[in-house]
Write an enzyme that holds these catalytic residues in place. Structure first.
Site, mmCIF file in Angstrom:
data_model
loop_
_atom_site.group_PDB
_atom_site.id
_atom_site.type_symbol
_atom_site.label_atom_id
_atom_site.label_comp_id
_atom_site.label_asym_id
_atom_site.label_seq_id
_atom_site.Cartn_x
_atom_site.Cartn_y
_atom_site.Cartn_z
ATOM 1 N N LYS A 111 -58.110 9.123 -96.985
ATOM 2 C CA LYS A 111 -59.260 8.386 -96.442
ATOM 3 C C LYS A 111 -60.404 9.355 -96.182
ATOM 4 O O LYS A 111 -60.169 10.462 -95.665
ATOM 5 C CB LYS A 111 -58.837 7.702 -95.141
ATOM 6 C CG LYS A 111 -59.908 6.824 -94.501
ATOM 7 C CD LYS A 111 -59.369 6.219 -93.197
ATOM 8 C CE LYS A 111 -60.339 5.264 -92.547
ATOM 9 N NZ LYS A 111 -59.821 4.729 -91.264
ATOM 10 N N SER A 137 -56.385 0.171 -87.906
ATOM 11 C CA SER A 137 -57.017 0.427 -89.206
ATOM 12 C C SER A 137 -56.065 0.833 -90.311
ATOM 13 O O SER A 137 -56.480 0.973 -91.461
ATOM 14 C CB SER A 137 -58.089 1.512 -89.066
ATOM 15 O OG SER A 137 -59.243 0.978 -88.493
ATOM 16 N N SER A 179 -60.055 -0.312 -91.031
ATOM 17 C CA SER A 179 -61.048 0.412 -91.784
ATOM 18 C C SER A 179 -60.483 1.180 -92.977
ATOM 19 O O SER A 179 -61.218 1.483 -93.911
ATOM 20 C CB SER A 179 -61.775 1.394 -90.876
ATOM 21 O OG SER A 179 -60.885 2.375 -90.387
#
Lengths: 474, 96
Positions: free
Chosen positions: A77, A176, A152
């Site tokens: 990420k 997330s 997210s």
């Protein structure tokens, strides 16, 4: 799309029998990435470098010198540092920023010969539940491209679900990892606060943030977890609690008679979709039939978790994001003659709408006259929430719930209504508020074929137990 | 405790952000809606409850106070939007 081995064990055995090499595996992933560019998963792709590294690892494997993650290809990420690579946080502000060092979790993966194939999209500064808040555009759910992948860490989940890599490193502040894992039909683990060093993870809300892992199965997640866990002197909140062999632990069996499972009464009240409710209840029945004790428990503070979460995380975010001033890094506004104006313009031009909204809310709850009414109250409510869990874990060993109230929603459906978006995290934020570990495992599909997950929460540092319990669900 | 447009201006100043007129109106609406929801916390009896300030219960984690090289000046300046020699460069701080 190529069919690709779905577990590290399968990859290892195919390599051993000579049917697969790391290099050919990386090339298959790269083909899948290129064929599915419309999902908008990668912000930076390390194609030729990953192929080169795969060759080196193939050689190490031949020489019998490879680490325990040889053959495991990861995406990371884009809020986690990989040295000399872009670290954008999905933000215009950091769109040209290159990491000066590796995050500890990344360094530990690389030391065990994992391959990193690229950095993936996410909501800006990890703020969002749909991956629609990225400067680099929204990410699509591979199961249904008109829907969100969750957020997210949306693109992390998609990269695994769409066979672009074996595993992904994501991050969590309030769900997330678990929420996108649920929406994309894979497994996602958030470990105990402090289990995995946060060094090299860009801070959103420091007392909530943790790095976590996406994968296709519990063994793989255990393997990555045992590599990246443990004390790190560069993160003083990291724990020296003993790191177990989580992969092999995950394969041990429970004696069902000794394990008590709780389901939270309040989580099955309003707001939960019928498909998810039915699916979770079926899984609870399976556990009962296996001989586990399954009982109803109450977490009375459940009604207040979203409120507490948004006060505290926005407060911490407003403080953490004050470092983005356009002086030392990031995109500086060109429309400023004086330094104060430069700060304001750089921040206003560099941050997206949701990030600014949260900075504003955080600044408000910390400001003179409102500190006691909001921030202090939030900290007290957090004490109650944690106590609720301590009490619950005296009665049961694991708490099972839906991961999300619904399956993946449509792109654009909630983006104009921040509160509706925030309510998506209702079952996941508690684990971050209490600092406990939690995992989302695939639990079924609704009538449209959209997946949903089941969440298991456990006592602090009982990741091994969570993975074993996850095996009972699969 | 409704947020006024004047409050939005004040918070924006504190947060070093600026907004257009329409953005301010939307922010005011969003903040009020979120705060109205947050106000449900007033239903909780928090009398005598200690605030949670430290989530992992560790205290005074110390490390050795040793000098070591972490980043060179050159590395630290790598991402600077503007630099001069060994320094970050910014627009003027004081008006003459």
């Amino acid at each position: 799309m190529h069919s690709i081995p779905q577990s590290h064990k399968e990859i290892t055995s195919l390599i051993k029998s000579g049917e697969l090499t790391c290099e050919s595996l990386v090339r298959q992933y790269l083909d899948n990435i290129h064929e599915q560019e419309d999902l908008n998963v990668f912000i930076s792709l390390f194609d030729s470098e990953a192929v080169e590294r795969a060759r080196e690892i193939d050689k190490k494997l031949k020489d019998g010198k490879a680490g325990k993650l040889a053959g495991a290809v990861f995406s990371v990420k884009d809020v986690i540092s990989v040295k000399d690579k872009l670290l954008t946080c999905g933000s215009k502000f950091l769109s040209n920023f290159e990491s000066l060092y590796n995050a500890t979790a990344v360094e530990r993966l690389l030391n065990e010969d994992a391959i990193i194939i690229g950095k993936v999209n996410c909501d800006e500064f990890a703020m969002g539940s749909s991956n629609e808040n990225s400067y680099f555009g929204h990410v699509k759910n591979p199961v249904d491209k008109t829907r969100v992948p969750g957020g997210s860490s949306g693109a992390s989940a998609v990269s695994v679900a769409a066979n672009m890599c074996l595993m992904s490193l994501g991050s969590e502040t309030g769900g997330s990892i678990r929420q996108p894992a649920s929406f994309c039909g894979i497994t996602g683990l958030k470990a105990t606060y402090g289990r995995i060093s946060r060094f090299g993870l860009v801070a959103f809300a420091s007392s909530f943030d943790s790095i976590g892992i996406f994968g296709n199965n519990n063994y793989d997640i255990g393997l990555a977890l045992e590599v990246i866990s443990g004390f790190d002197e560069r993160d003083s909140t990291s724990s020296d609690h003993k790191v177990l062999n989580y992969a092999s632990e995950s394969e041990k069996n429970f004696d069902p008679k000794e394990i008590r499972i709780g389901y939270v009464k309040e989580y099955f009240e309003e707001g939960l979709s019928d498909a998810v409710r039915t699916g979770i209840n079926e899984k609870l029945d399976v556990l009962r039939k296996k001989g586990f004790t399954v009982k109803e428990i109450s977490l009375p503070s459940s009604k207040y978790v979203i409120q507490t979460y948004y006060i505290l995380t926005c407060a911490e975010a407003s403080s953490n994001l004050s470092r983005f001033d356009g002086v030392r890094y990031g995109v500086r506004s060109e429309n400023s003659d004086a330094v104060e104006e430069m700060y304001v313009n750089s921040r206003s031009e560099g941050f997206g709408e949701e990030v600014k909204r949260r900075i504003m809310l955080g600044t408000y709850v910390l400001s003179a006259g409102y500190y006691d009414a909001y921030y202090r109250k939030g900290q007290k409510a957090r004490t109650l929430i944690r106590k609720d869990f301590e009490k619950a874990f005296n009665e049961v060993d694991y708490i099972i719930s839906p991961t999300t109230p619904t399956t993946a929603f449509k792109l654009g459906e909630k983006i104009e209504d921040p509160l509706a978006m925030y309510l998506n995290d209702i079952y996941t934020v508690s684990a971050n508020l209490a600092g406990i570990p939690a995992i989302s495992v695939p639990a079924g599909q609704d009538k449209d074929g959209l997946p949903f997950g089941l969440q298991i929460m456990g006592k602090k540092f009982d990741e091994a137990g969570l993975l074993k319990m996850a095996n009972e669900i699969n | 405790m409704a947020v006024s447009l004047k409050d939005v201006d004040k918070i924006a100043t504190l947060a070093k952000l600026k907004f257009s007129g329409t953005e301010k109106e939307k922010l005011q609406k969003d903040l009020n809606k979120i705060l109205e929801y947050i106000d449900h916390l007033n239903e909780l009896d928090l009398e005598g409850v200690e605030p949670l300030e430290n989530i992992n219960e560790t205290e005074n984690v110390l490390r050795k106070d040793e000098v070591y090289t972490w980043l060179t000046t050159e590395e630290a300046l790598k991402n600077a939007p503007s630099k001069t020699g060994k320094f970050f460069k910014v627009p003027k701080v004081l008006d003459k």
